[in-house]
Structure formats: C-alpha cells, structure tokens
Design a protein around this motif. Structure first.
Motif, PDB file in Angstrom:
ATOM      1  N   ALA A 189       0.806  -1.232   0.000  1.00 49.02           N
ATOM      2  CA  ALA A 189       0.000   0.000   0.000  1.00 49.02           C
ATOM      3  C   ALA A 189       0.837   1.279   0.000  1.00 49.02           C
ATOM      4  O   ALA A 189       0.527   2.214  -0.753  1.00 49.02           O
ATOM      5  CB  ALA A 189      -0.972  -0.006   1.185  1.00 49.02           C
ATOM      6  N   PRO A 190       1.904   1.383   0.823  1.00 47.27           N
ATOM      7  CA  PRO A 190       2.698   2.629   0.790  1.00 47.27           C
ATOM      8  C   PRO A 190       3.323   2.896  -0.576  1.00 47.27           C
ATOM      9  O   PRO A 190       3.516   4.059  -0.953  1.00 47.27           O
ATOM     10  CB  PRO A 190       3.785   2.377   1.850  1.00 47.27           C
ATOM     11  N   ARG A 191       3.617   1.828  -1.326  1.00 44.55           N
ATOM     12  CA  ARG A 191       4.190   2.006  -2.665  1.00 44.55           C
ATOM     13  C   ARG A 191       3.125   2.553  -3.620  1.00 44.55           C
ATOM     14  O   ARG A 191       3.420   3.348  -4.506  1.00 44.55           O
ATOM     15  CB  ARG A 191       4.750   0.690  -3.199  1.00 44.55           C
ATOM     16  N   MET A 192       1.882   2.082  -3.450  1.00 45.08           N
ATOM     17  CA  MET A 192       0.782   2.581  -4.279  1.00 45.08           C
ATOM     18  C   MET A 192       0.518   4.065  -3.985  1.00 45.08           C
ATOM     19  O   MET A 192       0.310   4.880  -4.882  1.00 45.08           O
ATOM     20  CB  MET A 192      -0.499   1.775  -4.023  1.00 45.08           C
ATOM     21  N   GLN A 193       0.546   4.412  -2.698  1.00 45.72           N
ATOM     22  CA  GLN A 193       0.210   5.777  -2.289  1.00 45.72           C
ATOM     23  C   GLN A 193       1.318   6.773  -2.598  1.00 45.72           C
ATOM     24  O   GLN A 193       1.066   7.967  -2.767  1.00 45.72           O
ATOM     25  CB  GLN A 193      -0.106   5.794  -0.792  1.00 45.72           C
ATOM     26  N   ALA A 194       2.565   6.292  -2.695  1.00 40.68           N
ATOM     27  CA  ALA A 194       3.696   7.202  -2.898  1.00 40.68           C
ATOM     28  C   ALA A 194       3.755   7.751  -4.317  1.00 40.68           C
ATOM     29  O   ALA A 194       4.352   8.801  -4.559  1.00 40.68           O
ATOM     30  CB  ALA A 194       5.005   6.490  -2.557  1.00 40.68           C
ATOM     31  N   ALA A 195       3.159   7.044  -5.270  1.00 43.26           N
ATOM     32  CA  ALA A 195       3.203   7.476  -6.669  1.00 43.26           C
ATOM     33  C   ALA A 195       2.067   8.455  -6.958  1.00 43.26           C
ATOM     34  O   ALA A 195       1.058   8.490  -6.255  1.00 43.26           O
ATOM     35  CB  ALA A 195       3.093   6.267  -7.592  1.00 43.26           C
ATOM     36  N   ARG A 196       2.261   9.249  -7.996  1.00 43.50           N
ATOM     37  CA  ARG A 196       1.159  10.110  -8.457  1.00 43.50           C
ATOM     38  C   ARG A 196      -0.011   9.243  -8.886  1.00 43.50           C
ATOM     39  O   ARG A 196      -1.171   9.548  -8.616  1.00 43.50           O
ATOM     40  CB  ARG A 196       1.656  10.967  -9.634  1.00 43.50           C
ATOM     41  N   SER A 197       0.297   8.123  -9.545  1.00 43.31           N
ATOM     42  CA  SER A 197      -0.742   7.194  -9.979  1.00 43.31           C
ATOM     43  C   SER A 197      -0.109   5.838 -10.243  1.00 43.31           C
ATOM     44  O   SER A 197       1.010   5.763 -10.751  1.00 43.31           O
ATOM     45  CB  SER A 197      -1.410   7.707 -11.261  1.00 43.31           C
ATOM     46  N   VAL A 198      -0.804   4.770  -9.883  1.00 44.33           N
ATOM     47  CA  VAL A 198      -0.390   3.408 -10.210  1.00 44.33           C
ATOM     48  C   VAL A 198      -1.526   2.766 -10.995  1.00 44.33           C
ATOM     49  O   VAL A 198      -2.682   2.791 -10.554  1.00 44.33           O
ATOM     50  CB  VAL A 198      -0.090   2.568  -8.950  1.00 44.33           C
ATOM     51  N   THR A 199      -1.203   2.215 -12.154  1.00 44.77           N
ATOM     52  CA  THR A 199      -2.212   1.526 -12.965  1.00 44.77           C
ATOM     53  C   THR A 199      -1.882   0.041 -13.014  1.00 44.77           C
ATOM     54  O   THR A 199      -0.796  -0.350 -13.454  1.00 44.77           O
ATOM     55  CB  THR A 199      -2.257   2.090 -14.395  1.00 44.77           C
ATOM     56  N   LEU A 200      -2.807  -0.776 -12.532  1.00 45.90           N
ATOM     57  CA  LEU A 200      -2.694  -2.225 -12.648  1.00 45.90           C
ATOM     58  C   LEU A 200      -3.514  -2.644 -13.858  1.00 45.90           C
ATOM     59  O   LEU A 200      -4.697  -2.292 -13.949  1.00 45.90           O
ATOM     60  CB  LEU A 200      -3.260  -2.919 -11.405  1.00 45.90           C
ATOM     61  N   PHE A 201      -2.913  -3.379 -14.792  1.00 49.65           N
ATOM     62  CA  PHE A 201      -3.704  -3.826 -15.933  1.00 49.65           C
ATOM     63  C   PHE A 201      -3.409  -5.282 -16.264  1.00 49.65           C
ATOM     64  O   PHE A 201      -2.295  -5.765 -16.081  1.00 49.65           O
ATOM     65  CB  PHE A 201      -3.505  -2.927 -17.157  1.00 49.65           C
ATOM     66  N   SER A 202      -4.452  -5.977 -16.695  1.00 49.51           N
ATOM     67  CA  SER A 202      -4.373  -7.403 -16.984  1.00 49.51           C
ATOM     68  C   SER A 202      -5.666  -7.834 -17.643  1.00 49.51           C
ATOM     69  O   SER A 202      -6.693  -7.148 -17.531  1.00 49.51           O
ATOM     70  CB  SER A 202      -4.155  -8.194 -15.682  1.00 49.51           C
ATOM     71  N   ALA A 203      -5.610  -8.989 -18.301  1.00 46.56           N
ATOM     72  CA  ALA A 203      -6.844  -9.567 -18.838  1.00 46.56           C
ATOM     73  C   ALA A 203      -7.669 -10.222 -17.740  1.00 46.56           C
ATOM     74  O   ALA A 203      -8.846 -10.521 -17.933  1.00 46.56           O
ATOM     75  CB  ALA A 203      -6.510 -10.590 -19.924  1.00 46.56           C
ATOM     76  N   THR A 204      -7.036 -10.466 -16.567  1.00 43.73           N
ATOM     77  CA  THR A 204      -7.736 -11.149 -15.472  1.00 43.73           C
ATOM     78  C   THR A 204      -7.512 -10.411 -14.158  1.00 43.73           C
ATOM     79  O   THR A 204      -6.605 -10.732 -13.402  1.00 43.73           O
ATOM     80  CB  THR A 204      -7.249 -12.611 -15.343  1.00 43.73           C
ATOM     81  N   LEU A 205      -8.348  -9.420 -13.891  1.00 43.61           N
ATOM     82  CA  LEU A 205      -8.310  -8.708 -12.607  1.00 43.61           C
ATOM     83  C   LEU A 205      -9.632  -8.839 -11.860  1.00 43.61           C
ATOM     84  O   LEU A 205      -9.961  -8.000 -11.032  1.00 43.61           O
ATOM     85  CB  LEU A 205      -7.974  -7.221 -12.818  1.00 43.61           C
TER      86      LEU A 205
END
Length: 753
Positions: A512-528
């Motif tokens: 979570a701290p890594r996600m919050q530290a960035a301006r934006s994090v995009t997770l992408f996949s065919a299976t989410l």
C-alpha cells in the motif's frame, strides 16, 4: 537555467571516486535505518531539531534536501548513518561521500540561519549494538560555501545538458502523436481513462483482454501526461522478460514516429543476469569492472546519455567500452532517464531501488504494472523467507572456524521448536523469539568475518548468511498478515529435520505505501476479477478507479465447450484418463491443427500423454518437462508452426499458461483438464483460514479465484486477433457451476451440452 537536484544526488554525482566496493555490507534495511535515526534523535537534548528542510541555489541549480539533525546548543549539524560490522573497515570513498553530504547540508544551514561557523558531524550507529560513533570537525561558513560551489560546478555542465534535453523532450512530448492511424477497439478508452486517472492523482485497475494493445495503450497516455502532470519518471513494471520486450517495442513504436523526442528509456535487469564476472566479488581487488569504477563512471554515463534506448544489449555495450560494471551503470542511469522498464521487485520489494530513489529525490512518478494479477504471489514472495535445517546440518559438519558453537546453539533452538510436535506440519501466529536471537548471533559473527577477511568466507557460509539475513528481515515485518510454520521431514539416518517458513499471506499492508507514494499506479491485466480480491490483497487506495474494457472478440470466434461428465479431482483422476484422451482425439480428428492441453501437474500430464500416444500413435504430441530452460521452452513453442498439427501438453499456471502469443493457425484450440485450484495442503488451508478471517471468503480467496484466473489466462492463448477462430474445451464437472461461470469473460458463450 532552473534545475532541481537533491543533496544526496548532487554528492553521489560529484563526490564519488575510486572503486566500487560492496564489502562493507549488507547495510541495514531502510526500516532499520529509520529506526536507527529515531534512536539517535531520541537521545539528543530537548532543543535538538531533526529532519530540517534546507535549500540553496547556484547559477540556476536548485539544491534541496532534509538534514538529519541540528543541535542549536552545540551549533552542530549531524549526518546520521547506520551500519553493521567494523566501522574501521568502511571504505574511504564511502566516508568521503558521507562528509560531502554533511558539508553541503552544513553550508545550507549556515546560509539559512546566518551562521558564520558550524560544527559538522558524522554520527554512525551500529544497529546491532546501538553504539554511536561521532566524528566531528569545525568549519567556517566560507569554507563550506567554497565546498558547496565546487560540488555545484562539477554538476552544472551535466545539469545544463539535462535541462536542454528535458526542454526538447517536453516540446516533443506535447506534440507526440499516436503511432498508428487509429486506436484499436477499446484501446482509446483505456488510454483516456488512464490519462484522467494520472491527471487527478488516482490509481486505476484496468481489466482488458488480449488484442487491444494494452502496452501501447498505457504507455502512450502516460508520456502525454508527463509535461502537464510534471512527472519525473514513468515506471513500466513486469513479471517476466517477455513483458519487458513488449514495453521496449511499444516505446520504439511511439518514438519512431516523432522526430527525436529526447526521451530516455532504460531496461533494468537482475544482477546475476548482468554480471560479466560471476566468479568475482563486487570490489576492486576482485573484479576488474569494479576497480576504479567511479573514476570511469563519468565518461560511461556521458556516453550512455546519448542513447535514447538503453536496453540490456546497449547498456552492456557502453559499459564494456568504458570498462565499468553493466549492472551498476544501469543503477546509476536510473537517475537520469525518463522511462524505466523493470521487474516488479524494483519498485515493490523491501529494498527496491526505484522506490528508494523516488523517495530520496522526491520524484513525481507514475507506475504501470503489467499482468498485474501476478503481483499477489510475487508480493507474497518478496516478503517471505525460509530456512532449511538440512543446510544448517551440512554447514555444521564443515565446522567453519569461529562459528561452531553459535551454529550448535542455533541447532538446539531449532530442535526445541518442534520437540513436542506430533504432526509433520505446524503453523503459528507467534514468532520464535529465542530462535531469532540465535539466528541474529550467527548473522553477527559471519558479518564480522566478512568485514575482516571477506575473501576467506566459504561459499556455503555465505549462502546460509544471506538466507538467515532475509529470514531476520522478514521477521521484522511479521504481524497478523503473516504465518510462521514448521515442516518436518526425515533426513539421513532417520534424523528429524525441519524447514522453517515466514510466509506472507496478505501483502496489502506492505504494498500500500508504494501505491500511495506514486502520483498514480495503474494495474492492468486480462484477469483482474473479482476486483475486490485484487484491491484487498494489493493494498489499493479506496478511491482507485476501475475500468473493464470490452473484449474486441466476438463469441463466434471461440467455441467454448464444457465436458461436465469428467471429474479431474485427485481421487478420480485414474478414471478421467480415457475420457480425456477421447475428447482430445475426437476434436483433433474433427479439426486437425495445433492444440495446447493443460493439466494440474506433470504426473497427470504424463499419464494422459502416454495413454494418448498408445491409442493414437499417429498424432504428434510434445510435452512440457519440469525445469525447462529458456532454450527448451522456445523449442516447445517452435513446434507450433503456422498450419501445423499436433498437441502440446503443459502444466496450468506454468511457462506456457500466459504470456505466450501463438496467433492464427499456430494455435487453434486448448483443453483445460483442471479447475486450476491450488493443491489442498496444510499451507493452503492456513491461507484459507487467515483470508477467511480477514475477508470472510477464505475458500474463494485461497483457492477459487487464483484457480479460475489461471484457466482464463490459459484459454487466452487461443484467440489473439480479430481473424482467429478456435475451440476451448473445459474438462471438469465444476466448470458447469454458476459461481465458476460468472468469472468467465463476458464475450464467451458456452455451447449447449
């Protein structure tokens, strides 16, 4: 000119000389470092000031940073460093760098507070003994100013070139056009949604099937957002090597249509894959590429900066031309490029380079996570560790000098952990504190030997040392999201041996701290899907946006059949062999071509393949084998030629279950003879209990969702483009259940039974 640089980055550029030397390692973890700083500050007087923001300027170069501490009573500026081992063995150029940082901060303090003189101190804290060593020298402000100006002058030429490059880059990025006449179906929606997410500082989870061009559809909008959102870096993170290759290819497509955008891209690879001398240690007395590394680095850095694409081959070529280490040249260039393509661990691991650089330089970054469904298991792996007693036994038998009694003591504590254990497996929510102290003692003794005579430390000792160190570091993160377990087995001469594991069950708190530290994090996949499953386990912020891109495929392109008369459960497998063979043979005879058949294990795969070969000897078949290297994997895939015929047998969730592109008639169908559920065993049952306690859906989180995801990924190998047609045969009665089918892609249409 107006160029910003952090104090640490300035000094690492201007004050590093001599050899690359990793002998005064391993350094404390970032967490140990922060705790060490707090302990030092806690022992100072009430007037002591910590984490003081300072900044200064010289000829348009803006230098900023946070000084560790200042004692106004003693008028002393302190630079606090944590360490392990014998401080007297610290390399001279390490100490020189620390002094450079301290003196730059001291000048900025003098300037900010109008001081004519100041005491400058290095405070070294031994994180194991808590002993402090303070080395101080008095300085006149004028002397510190001269030192500051020298460092700035050394950096100014580089900074001016960087500023000019960034200005040219920004103009080109603003004029950047999409490399094709039009977006693919769904690709524009993905690009626009991602652009909005980074513009509003939100994270995004995007589920988009193969065929829409996800890599290009995510990189392009981030490059367009770099200037308006003032992004310093874009990180494209992948789980596997093919993902890096796709990202680099997409970046080439983007930049090829624009007159030299001055964009700089770097591919980062693992140290063992970049090392030119794997039999040498990382210091100047052993490796020729470490000797004088920092003296040759400026010319190598200058040459590398003239290349827009520093992929693995290009970086190696530059490094060897200047006789520096390719891996550490890459680590240096990470500071000066715009786009970094790397493995997940470079940002999400506990000691991640890119996350550390982002924090220390206060970069504004946007992160793309390719095939993000893999991040759950990879995240768990980053924060897990194990120790095997068999390895300890072998080490004790070699009787390493100075370690015998400590290793014996560790073995006694190890035995005590399972003395009363009746079952072969035992799990606990508590850490074995006494055992951990014995581990720490061994680590300390080996560390001392490494500092004194690094060349004399046996490889077996070193291997145990790094595993023990990882175990110790994971123990520091241990909480209710972890599991400590003991697995017993019988060794030689019926001796009981145990493997100890610290397993991360839910990596969300650590990611979570890594996600919050960035301006934006995009997770992408065919299976989410399910969305909640990934959001829960990956620590996504509450305001994370969600996008499901409609698949570009039509239901008539893929014939989906369920063989519900067959059970692939473990106790019914023998009975399933003949029906599966007939299903494969019948489909093959109906439409000859290339097929993939997926199974839950190598044993099951071999049983079906053997029976198929007996009953239909004319049918070409080839099998995945355990532990295939890169060449063997490629040879397996090379059998799938355009217009070819035969069946490749593979394990679900293995090398051929995702990330494999076999378009057209290279693959016209797949058989999946398993629901893909993880094996029912004591470890997975513990995961089910823990996840059930946290999320109320233990079976789904531990078994169902990961299993069906692997099935959908494998099925995704069949239809790769608009013109592809194929068949998917799902072999197990459980595929007929509504809760399983609701996880299938919406464009699938199940054929009538």
């Amino acid at each position: 000119m107006s160029y910003r640089v952090a104090v640490r980055a300035l000094c690492e550029f201007s004050a590093k000389v001599g050899d690359l030397d990793l002998r005064f390692t391993p350094s404390p973890t970032a967490q140990e470092g922060m705790e060490g700083h707090r302990r030092v500050v806690a022992k100072r007087n009430a007037h002591y000031q910590s984490e003081i923001t300072l900044e200064g300027e010289h000829q348009g170069l803006h230098v900023r940073g946070r000084a560790d501490g200042y004692d106004p009573v003693a008028n002393r500026l302190e630079e606090i460093k944590t360490y392990r081992g014998d401080l007297a063995r610290q390399p001279h150029n390490h100490r020189q760098l620390h002094w450079a940082q301290a003196k730059v901060y001291a000048w900025l303090m003098c300037q900010a507070r109008g001081l004519s003189r100041i005491e400058v101190a290095l405070v070294y804290l031994d994180v194991d003994s808590d002993a402090q060593t303070l080395i101080s020298e008095p300085y006149e402000a004028a002397e510190l100013e001269r030192f500051f100006l020298v460092q700035c002058q050394r950096f100014l030429g580089w900074a001016q070139a960087q500023e000019q490059r960034l200005a040219a880059r920004n103009l080109a990025l603003q004029a950047l056009g999409f490399p094709y006449a039009q977006f693919r179906q769904g690709q524009r929606q993905l690009a626009e949604t991602l652009y909005k997410a980074v513009s509003t500082g939100r994270c995004l989870m995007a589920q988009a099937s193969t065929g829409i061009g996800k890599t290009l559809g995510t990189l392009f909008p981030l490059l367009k957002a770099m200037v308006p959102q003032q992004l310093d870096k874009v990180y494209f993170l992948t789980a596997k090597t093919p993902g890096r290759a796709l990202a680099l290819d997409a970046l080439r497509q983007i930049t090829d249509v624009t007159p030299q955008p001055a964009l700089r891209t770097l591919e980062l690879i693992a140290r063992d894959k970049a090392c030119e001398y794997p039999d040498k240690a990382c210091h100047g007395e052993s490796c020729p590429l470490a000797q004088g590394f920092y003296d040759r680095l400026p010319s190598a850095r200058e040459a590398a900066m003239h290349l827009p694409m520093l992929d693995r081959a290009s970086l190696r070529e530059v490094a060897l031309a200047h006789q520096v280490c390719p891996y550490y040249l890459g680590q240096e260039m990470a500071r000066w490029v715009d786009v970094l393509v790397a493995d997940y661990n470079y940002y999400f691991d506990a000691h991640a380079l890119l996350f550390g650089l982002s924090q220390s330089n206060q970069w504004r970054v946007a992160v793309l996570v390719d095939e993000a469904h893999n991040l759950v298991e990879r995240g768990r792996g980053m924060y897990s560790a194990s120790l095997d007693q068999g390895q300890l036994l072998a080490l004790r038998q070699s009787k390493p000098p100075g370690l015998v009694s400590a290793l014996d003591r560790l073995n006694r504590q190890w035995n005590a952990l399972y003395k009363e254990q009746r079952a072969p497996y035992q799990a606990s929510e508590q850490l074995p504190e006494v055992f951990l102290r014995a581990v720490q003692q061994c680590i300390g003794l080996i560390q001392a030997k490494l500092n004194e005579t690094p060349a004399e430390v046996d490889g077996q000792v070193l291997q145990f040392f790094y595993q023990a160190l990882q175990f110790s570091r994971v123990a520091e993160c241990f909480d209710e999201h972890f599991l400590f377990d003991i697995s017993q087995r019988e060794g030689a001469r019926k001796r009981r041996l145990a493997t100890l594991c610290l397993r991360n069950v839910n990596p969300a708190r650590l990611l979570a701290p890594r996600m919050q530290a960035a301006r934006s994090v995009t997770l992408f996949s065919a299976t989410l899907s399910p969305r909640r499953f990934y959001a829960d386990l990956l620590g996504m912020p509450a305001d994370t946006a969600w996008l499901e891109v409609a698949a570009p495929f039509r239901s008539e392109q893929l014939e989906v059949r369920i063989a519900s008369q067959v059970s692939t459960r473990y106790h019914q497998r023998q009975a399933s062999l003949a029906p599966i063979v007939e299903l494969i043979a019948t489909q093959y005879q109906r439409r000859p071509g290339n097929y993939l058949a997926f199974f839950s294990s190598f044993e099951y795969l071999q049983q079906v393949a053997t029976l198929l070969a007996e009953r239909h000897p004319s049918m070409p078949i080839w099998n995945q084998a355990p532990g295939m290297d890169e060449a063997a994997r490629q040879a397996f895939l090379d059998r799938f030629v355009e217009g070819g015929q035969g069946v490749g047998f593979a394990v679900l969730g293995g090398a051929f279950g995702e990330g494999v592109d076999l378009p057209g008639t290279r693959l016209i169908g797949a058989f999946v003879a398993t629901l893909g559920l993880p094996q029912v065993n004591p470890v997975n049952e513990q995961f089910k209990q823990r996840l059930g306690r946290q999320f109320g859906a233990g079976f789904d989180y531990a078994y169902l969702y990961p299993g069906v995801r692997k099935v959908i990924q494998a099925a995704g190998r069949v239809i790769r483009g608009d013109l592809d047609h194929g068949v998917l045969v799902l072999i197990d009665q459980r595929f007929a259940e509504a809760r399983v089918q609701q996880m299938f892609p919406s464009w699938w249409q199940i054929a009538a039974q």
